[in-house]
Design a protein around this motif. Structure first.
Motif, mmCIF file in Angstrom:
data_model
loop_
_atom_site.group_PDB
_atom_site.id
_atom_site.type_symbol
_atom_site.label_atom_id
_atom_site.label_comp_id
_atom_site.label_asym_id
_atom_site.label_seq_id
_atom_site.Cartn_x
_atom_site.Cartn_y
_atom_site.Cartn_z
ATOM 1 N N GLU A 86 15.160 2.998 -8.216
ATOM 2 C CA GLU A 86 14.274 2.680 -7.587
ATOM 3 C C GLU A 86 14.556 3.477 -6.280
ATOM 4 O O GLU A 86 13.405 3.662 -5.195
ATOM 5 N N ASN A 95 7.933 -2.191 -0.923
ATOM 6 C CA ASN A 95 7.125 -1.993 -1.858
ATOM 7 C C ASN A 95 5.841 -3.436 -0.370
ATOM 8 O O ASN A 95 6.169 -3.590 -0.462
ATOM 9 N N ASP A 96 4.473 -2.162 -0.937
ATOM 10 C CA ASP A 96 3.737 -2.499 -0.054
ATOM 11 C C ASP A 96 2.261 -4.155 -1.063
ATOM 12 O O ASP A 96 1.917 -3.213 -1.669
ATOM 13 N N GLN A 97 2.839 -5.081 -0.894
ATOM 14 C CA GLN A 97 1.558 -6.310 -1.703
ATOM 15 C C GLN A 97 2.293 -6.030 -2.723
ATOM 16 O O GLN A 97 1.006 -5.691 -4.187
ATOM 17 N N GLY A 98 3.013 -5.601 -3.205
ATOM 18 C CA GLY A 98 4.051 -5.725 -5.051
ATOM 19 C C GLY A 98 3.410 -4.073 -5.562
ATOM 20 O O GLY A 98 4.093 -4.028 -6.836
ATOM 21 N N GLN A 99 3.045 -3.168 -4.956
ATOM 22 C CA GLN A 99 2.925 -1.526 -5.355
ATOM 23 C C GLN A 99 4.341 -1.165 -4.000
ATOM 24 O O GLN A 99 4.471 -0.876 -3.147
ATOM 25 N N VAL A 100 5.389 -1.102 -5.172
ATOM 26 C CA VAL A 100 6.646 0.328 -4.360
ATOM 27 C C VAL A 100 5.747 1.743 -3.972
ATOM 28 O O VAL A 100 5.457 2.371 -4.836
ATOM 29 N N GLN A 101 6.340 1.710 -2.914
ATOM 30 C CA GLN A 101 5.605 3.515 -2.359
ATOM 31 C C GLN A 101 6.877 4.333 -2.112
ATOM 32 O O GLN A 101 8.264 3.411 -1.538
#
Length: 929
Positions: A86, A95-101
């Motif tokens: 990753e 990881n922005d509230q479960g979303q990987v950016q």
């Protein structure tokens, strides 16, 4: 607020911060200033900032205004749960509230908090001098121009006062005999000479009147003692030598010679070595003239020329003197060696017998490596051997400087591998790390590949170089990786496949920058000597691409390039088809066009930040010097990549186009900084008193001057110091230029202008020629031609006309395709000069440059112009050097010129930039900063 579990919590050693931009601008700026650390870098994204620290900082995550970032390999993560898959190089993973950016740092704009501070918010309370005073560059002792006595250094080897007296007497006798014949021998002296020739004296004199061959070995047996003479024979020889010697320099000096020989015969070596006379340049036959400087004399001034002593005397001394001294010194060497006085024995070999190579071998045999290295370097023995000796002496830094300055690193490594492979490995490690520190990752990787100690570092260097993925330097690295990095050969081949793959894309085929990179990689590929399957596969791709672009008129088809490309392909079918291809379309260069000159206009009416200088790197990023405002790095479209607060007025591009020197000009000194493209890093070198400098440097050495001194800065091993300088020139330096072969200097004295040329990298004097002042009379500008001793001069001696001419600064015979330095008289148009008509009266002349067989100059009449002319090569007396005008650029303000390879960059002080390919006349881009 309790932080989510997918980010760091508690105390961590953070490498950065991710700061959301959810607050008002001034508030977020104040927050960044509060958490700023010296050396940090700030990246601006759409809705947040990323702050990267130079060194890890211990933070309590709950007390920070954002999210802590920790470095993982070459990426940054905001939590410890991310796997290696990753994480991507030079990317922030969050990881922005479960979303990987994923946020790629290279895609953002760098900024600096200093830009947010305005002077209106502050008042001047007091003034304090904070700047360090400028200094002269520090000279590192590189053992240049040392005599043997200087190398050994001890007081016991210092020449006695009597020896200097004898040296002066010999010099005076040598000068007087040029005009006054020497005193004739007396009757008794003649009788002695004849008696010595008739008697069977045990000398080495042979029938051919030539000196015998002396053994070069230092392992002679001690039982070989000197030749034994009978008492009457010793008396006769001594009487003969002193009588003959006295004829020329007087009996006092003849007695000195007799006393010196007695010291050796009595074994009083401490005094004998102080009084001893070197046989260097001694005559070996009565017909040979004795040079006036045949005694070893210490140099009193720093002079880097290797010129021979001027003039010779007409003293003729028989072989007996020379041979007898050799007998005495050889016997003394054996006695000193037996007594364990190895340094004294080496001194006899090197200084008295003039056997420097034997003396160095003897010292190495006795493991006196430092002394051996100093002597070998001072006497200019094989450079690879000198480097090897310095490595044996433990002086890696000086060994590396020699290897780089003389370009003998591969030879030195090969020599060390034969006798000391562990030192060869150490030299590889040290040189690779020094190259990496200097930002030259291509050389660092080439040397470091295959060295176990550097395995992890080489991986990091690959990552650093891949940051500038669209540069010629990084693509050349992938070419070398096909052979030297076999484990990742498929990765390198895929990168090159993407470069050469056209896929019928017309836009990709006509992209001038990409086509330039393709040709650079092709040239690097055909220069690579090894052959592998991966190289053959890439060569097939390159051949198809080369044919296609030549057919489109993008390249001039070269049979030599094709032949070398095809030699790397082992596919018979492909070779058969490739040799049948014929290109119907003829490539038309700028010089072959009929509508010349090509005309361009450049608007300078944009009231932007002043622009003082521009350089173009090999990925076509431009570094802009904006005076005290700072520096700006932009791409070819004008998009800002990064800004710096470091002031800069002049820029000097390295030969590899991956580094630049930044010069900030002050009233009496300059501030010097180096910029490295791969890391976007600035390195401050210091403040120096410099008034002239070379406009190019090779990334390692830079030549500059101040008044009567010339310096060579070393940016690789010791930035801010010099390993070579001259401080006693006969006048002030008015021009300095360097190329791959020479360093050329123009010096203005009271009587004339002198042209000095030094060989590079040996830095020995090649030419020193006086030039009449009228050669440069009324000269508006001068520039040197690369790898020649010729100069282009622009003069204004006619109304509404400029005269351009190319003149040799060295008087060479016409058989060498050059012509005599005949200065142009005022108002007279010589055959060699080209008259360029002006559209009006000349109001100003700004710059004259030469590159890639074109001359270009900037001037002013009613408007401002830049004119580019083609030049014939080679330049001879009968050929017209300047041919015709190819390009004319007009503007409403003064224009300046720089170039990258065959690309001309014209810019104005107001920030307008025009980039033109001088081979095709194609405009690459025009931008306003």
């Amino acid at each position: 607020m309790k932080l989510p579990q997918w980010v760091f919590s508690g105390k961590v050693n953070a490498n950065g911060l991710l700061l959301p931009d959810s607050k008002p601008t001034k508030q977020i700026q104040s927050t960044i200033l509060q958490w700023w650390q010296p050396g940090a870098e700030l990246y601006k994204f759409t809705s947040f900032y990323i702050l990267i620290y130079a060194q890890p900082v211990q933070l309590v995550c709950e007390l920070t205004p954002g999210y802590a970032l920790v470095k993982k390999g070459t990426s940054y993560v905001s939590g410890d749960h991310f796997s290696d898959d990753e994480c991507y190089p030079h990317t922030v993973t969050h990881n922005d509230q479960g979303q990987v950016q994923y946020y790629k740092l290279n895609d953002s704009a760098r900024c600096h908090p200093g830009e947010w501070l305005t002077l209106e918010n502050y008042n001047v309370v007091t003034l304090t001098e904070l700047a360090f005073p400028p200094v002269k560059p520090k000279l590192i002792d590189n053992n240049v121009d040392k005599t043997t006595r200087d190398v050994f250094g001890s007081e016991k080897f210092a020449a006695s006062r009597e020896q200097q007296t004898l040296a002066d007497a010999l010099k005076e006798a040598g000068q007087s005999t040029r005009s006054i014949p020497a005193k004739k021998p007396s009757f008794w002296q003649k009788m002695l000479f004849q008696l010595a020739q008739r008697l069977n004296t045990p000398t080495h004199h042979n029938s051919n009147n030539t000196a015998p061959e002396s053994s070069s070995s230092v392992d002679q047996s001690s039982s070989q003692g000197s030749v034994k003479l009978k008492g009457w024979q010793q008396w006769l020889r001594k009487k003969l030598l002193t009588s003959r010697f006295g004829v020329f320099v007087g009996h006092q000096q003849a007695n000195y010679l007799k006393n010196m020989l007695e010291m050796f015969q009595q074994g009083n070596f401490d005094e004998a070595l102080k009084h001893a006379i070197s046989i260097d340049n001694m005559p070996t036959s009565p017909q040979q003239n004795m040079p006036s400087g045949w005694l070893s004399q210490q140099r009193n001034t720093l002079n880097f020329s290797k010129e021979q002593a001027s003039g010779t005397s007409y003293l003729n001394v028989h072989d007996d003197l020379n041979n007898h001294l050799q007998d005495v010194y050889q016997q003394s060497f054996r006695q000193l060696d037996q007594a364990g006085r190895y340094e004294d024995a080496a001194f006899v070999l090197g200084e008295l017998l003039n056997k420097h190579d034997d003396a160095v071998s003897y010292l190495e045999q006795k493991k006196m490596y430092r002394l051996a290295a100093e002597l070998a370097e001072a006497k200019q023995l094989s450079i690879a051997r000198v480097i090897r000796l310095w490595m044996l002496a433990g002086e890696k830094k000086h060994a590396l400087w020699l290897a780089l300055s003389t370009k003998q690193l591969p030879e030195a490594i090969n020599l060390l591998e034969k006798t000391h492979p562990e030192l060869a490995e150490a030299l590889k490690v040290y040189s690779a790390r020094q190259y990496a520190l200097a930002g030259d990752y291509l050389n660092a990787i080439t040397i470091g590949l295959g060295v176990a100690e550097l395995e992890d570092e080489v991986t990091g260097w690959f990552a650093n170089l891949e940051q500038i993925a669209d540069s010629a330097l990084s693509l050349k690295l992938h070419v070398h990786g096909l052979y030297y990095d076999k484990a990742n050969a498929s990765h390198h081949a895929q990168i090159l496949h993407n470069l050469f793959q056209l896929q019928g894309n017309t836009k990709a085929e006509s992209d001038p920058i990409r086509n330039h990179l393709r040709l650079q990689v092709i040239n690097e590929l055909i220069a690579l000597k090894p052959q592998t399957t991966a190289i053959a596969w890439v060569a097939k791709l390159a051949t198809r691409c080369y044919y296609r672009l030549a057919e489109q008129g993008e390249y001039q088809l070269s049979s030599d390039i094709l032949k070398k490309l095809l030699s790397k392909i082992d596919d018979p079918c492909f070779l058969s088809e490739a040799r049948k291809v014929k290109i119907e379309r003829e490539w038309q260069g700028l010089n072959q066009r009929s509508n010349l000159p090509l005309c361009f206009s450049l608007s300078t009416s944009y009231p932007q930040t002043p622009l003082f200088d521009v350089v173009c790197f090999d990925n076509f990023n431009l570094l802009l010097a904006q005076g005290d405002t700072g520096l700006r790095l932009v791409d070819i479209t004008g998009k800002t990549i990064q800004e710096y607060s470091q002031p800069g007025h002049k820029l000097i591009l390295s030969d590899h186009c991956n580094k630049a020197l930044i010069i900030c000009q002050r009233s009496t000194f300059i501030s010097l900084t180096e910029f490295e493209l791969a890391s976007h890093k600035l390195t401050v070198i210091g403040d120096f008193e410099i008034d002239h400098w070379a406009k190019t440097y090779d990334g390692t050495f830079w030549f500059c001057a101040n008044k009567q001194s010339v310096y060579c800065f070393d940016f690789l091993t010791d930035p801010g110091s010099t390993h070579w300088q001259i401080n006693d020139l006969p006048g002030n330096v008015i021009y300095i230029e360097r190329n791959e072969q020479d360093v050329n200097i123009l010096i203005e004295t009271q009587h004339d202008i002198q042209f000095w040329s030094y060989r590079f990298p040996a830095l020995t004097l090649k030419w020193r020629e006086p030039i009449k002042h009228c050669t440069f009379e009324k000269a508006l500008g001068i520039t040197m031609l690369s790898n020649t001793q010729q100069v282009i001069i622009a003069k204004h001696v006619e109304e509404q006309a400029l005269l351009l001419g190319c003149q040799s600064l060295v008087n060479i015979s016409s058989s060498q395709s050059a012509y005599q330095n005949v200065p142009m008289s005022s108002g007279t148009l010589e055959r060699e000069w080209f008259s360029f008509p002006l559209t009006g009266n000349l109001a100003g002349f700004y710059q004259l440059s030469y590159f890639h067989n074109v001359a270009v100059f900037s001037y002013q009449t009613e408007a401002y112009h830049v004119s580019l002319f083609s030049m014939k090569q080679p330049i001879t007396r009968r050929s017209n050097k300047i041919e015709k005008e190819l390009i004319n650029i007009t503007a409403d303000g003064p224009l300046q010129i720089t170039h990258y390879q065959h690309y001309m960059i014209v810019f104005s002080r107001s920030g307008s930039i025009l980039v033109i390919n001088t081979l095709t006349g194609q405009k690459i881009n025009q931008l306003n900063i």
